[in-house]
Design a protein around this motif. Sequence first.
Motif, PDB file in Angstrom:
ATOM      1  N   MET A 127       0.836  -1.182   0.000  1.00  0.00           N
ATOM      2  CA  MET A 127       0.000   0.000   0.000  1.00  0.00           C
ATOM      3  C   MET A 127       0.883   1.248   0.000  1.00  0.00           C
ATOM      4  O   MET A 127       1.857   1.315   0.730  1.00  0.00           O
ATOM      5  CB  MET A 127      -0.861   0.005   1.266  1.00  0.00           C
ATOM      6  CG  MET A 127      -2.331   0.033   1.005  1.00  0.00           C
ATOM      7  SD  MET A 127      -3.340   0.179   2.508  1.00  0.00           S
ATOM      8  CE  MET A 127      -3.357  -1.481   3.122  1.00  0.00           C
ATOM      9  N   ALA A 128       0.499   2.226  -0.774  1.00  0.00           N
ATOM     10  CA  ALA A 128       1.220   3.494  -0.799  1.00  0.00           C
ATOM     11  C   ALA A 128       1.014   4.225   0.525  1.00  0.00           C
ATOM     12  O   ALA A 128       0.057   3.964   1.248  1.00  0.00           O
ATOM     13  CB  ALA A 128       0.733   4.341  -1.969  1.00  0.00           C
ATOM     14  N   GLY A 129       1.903   5.181   0.844  1.00  0.00           N
ATOM     15  CA  GLY A 129       1.867   5.883   2.124  1.00  0.00           C
ATOM     16  C   GLY A 129       0.532   6.524   2.443  1.00  0.00           C
ATOM     17  O   GLY A 129      -0.011   6.331   3.523  1.00  0.00           O
ATOM     18  N   ASP A 130      -0.010   7.313   1.511  1.00  0.00           N
ATOM     19  CA  ASP A 130      -1.292   7.988   1.755  1.00  0.00           C
ATOM     20  C   ASP A 130      -2.426   6.983   1.906  1.00  0.00           C
ATOM     21  O   ASP A 130      -3.302   7.151   2.753  1.00  0.00           O
ATOM     22  CB  ASP A 130      -1.627   8.966   0.627  1.00  0.00           C
ATOM     23  CG  ASP A 130      -0.751  10.211   0.667  1.00  0.00           C
ATOM     24  OD1 ASP A 130      -0.147  10.478   1.723  1.00  0.00           O
ATOM     25  OD2 ASP A 130      -0.678  10.904  -0.367  1.00  0.00           O
ATOM     26  N   GLU A 131      -2.396   5.947   1.096  1.00  0.00           N
ATOM     27  CA  GLU A 131      -3.435   4.917   1.158  1.00  0.00           C
ATOM     28  C   GLU A 131      -3.372   4.168   2.494  1.00  0.00           C
ATOM     29  O   GLU A 131      -4.408   3.884   3.103  1.00  0.00           O
ATOM     30  CB  GLU A 131      -3.259   3.941  -0.007  1.00  0.00           C
ATOM     31  CG  GLU A 131      -4.394   2.953  -0.156  1.00  0.00           C
ATOM     32  CD  GLU A 131      -4.198   2.045  -1.360  1.00  0.00           C
ATOM     33  OE1 GLU A 131      -4.642   0.884  -1.282  1.00  0.00           O
ATOM     34  OE2 GLU A 131      -3.604   2.485  -2.355  1.00  0.00           O
ATOM     35  N   ALA A 132      -2.170   3.870   2.956  1.00  0.00           N
ATOM     36  CA  ALA A 132      -1.998   3.180   4.246  1.00  0.00           C
ATOM     37  C   ALA A 132      -2.481   4.054   5.399  1.00  0.00           C
ATOM     38  O   ALA A 132      -3.137   3.565   6.321  1.00  0.00           O
ATOM     39  CB  ALA A 132      -0.536   2.781   4.438  1.00  0.00           C
ATOM     40  N   ARG A 133      -2.159   5.357   5.354  1.00  0.00           N
ATOM     41  CA  ARG A 133      -2.606   6.266   6.414  1.00  0.00           C
ATOM     42  C   ARG A 133      -4.134   6.385   6.419  1.00  0.00           C
ATOM     43  O   ARG A 133      -4.756   6.398   7.484  1.00  0.00           O
ATOM     44  CB  ARG A 133      -1.956   7.642   6.256  1.00  0.00           C
ATOM     45  CG  ARG A 133      -0.520   7.678   6.739  1.00  0.00           C
ATOM     46  CD  ARG A 133       0.039   9.092   6.745  1.00  0.00           C
ATOM     47  NE  ARG A 133       0.295   9.610   5.407  1.00  0.00           N
ATOM     48  CZ  ARG A 133       1.369   9.315   4.674  1.00  0.00           C
ATOM     49  NH1 ARG A 133       2.284   8.519   5.161  1.00  0.00           N
ATOM     50  NH2 ARG A 133       1.528   9.846   3.479  1.00  0.00           N
ATOM     51  N   THR A 134      -4.726   6.463   5.236  1.00  0.00           N
ATOM     52  CA  THR A 134      -6.187   6.551   5.135  1.00  0.00           C
ATOM     53  C   THR A 134      -6.829   5.286   5.678  1.00  0.00           C
ATOM     54  O   THR A 134      -7.802   5.352   6.436  1.00  0.00           O
ATOM     55  CB  THR A 134      -6.623   6.789   3.671  1.00  0.00           C
ATOM     56  OG1 THR A 134      -6.064   8.033   3.234  1.00  0.00           O
ATOM     57  CG2 THR A 134      -8.125   6.817   3.538  1.00  0.00           C
ATOM     58  N   ARG A 135      -6.302   4.132   5.309  1.00  0.00           N
ATOM     59  CA  ARG A 135      -6.842   2.853   5.790  1.00  0.00           C
ATOM     60  C   ARG A 135      -6.706   2.744   7.306  1.00  0.00           C
ATOM     61  O   ARG A 135      -7.639   2.326   7.995  1.00  0.00           O
ATOM     62  CB  ARG A 135      -6.126   1.686   5.107  1.00  0.00           C
ATOM     63  CG  ARG A 135      -6.604   0.336   5.559  1.00  0.00           C
ATOM     64  CD  ARG A 135      -8.015   0.042   5.093  1.00  0.00           C
ATOM     65  NE  ARG A 135      -8.421  -1.235   5.626  1.00  0.00           N
ATOM     66  CZ  ARG A 135      -9.584  -1.480   6.188  1.00  0.00           C
ATOM     67  NH1 ARG A 135     -10.501  -0.543   6.256  1.00  0.00           N
ATOM     68  NH2 ARG A 135      -9.865  -2.662   6.663  1.00  0.00           N
TER      69      ARG A 135
END
Length: 123
Positions: free
Chosen positions: A1-9
């Motif tokens: 998962m990309a950084g922004d996607e991981a933070r959102t999740r």
Amino acid sequence: MAGDEARTRAAEIVAAKWKAILDSGDELINPTMPRAAYANPRLRELFPIVSHGALYLSRCIRPPRAHDVGALFRRGGGGFMVIRHSDGTVLGEPETVEEAINLIVANLPDVCGPAIDGTADDL
């Protein structure tokens, strides 16, 4: 998962866990404790766990979790106790839940941001 996607999740998982705890009524925990913690923006970003009537907050959402954020307990005779389990330190025994929340915030680790989708090893 990309950084922004991981933070959102991670933020979605944290929000869902808070919702479950806040919606649970008084079956698991005295509701004033999670409500007071959730009202604080810094604590609202952490992953909440309820066990045996106590509120634990973690900087990661997967076990093994970090135990370096103060946990909130009710004292039998009234008032609260805040304990940091990583080193067993009793941070204080305030009388009000608001004082207990302020104590937890005042003792957050230096690099305490939103909970990550990982374990204590990933911090």
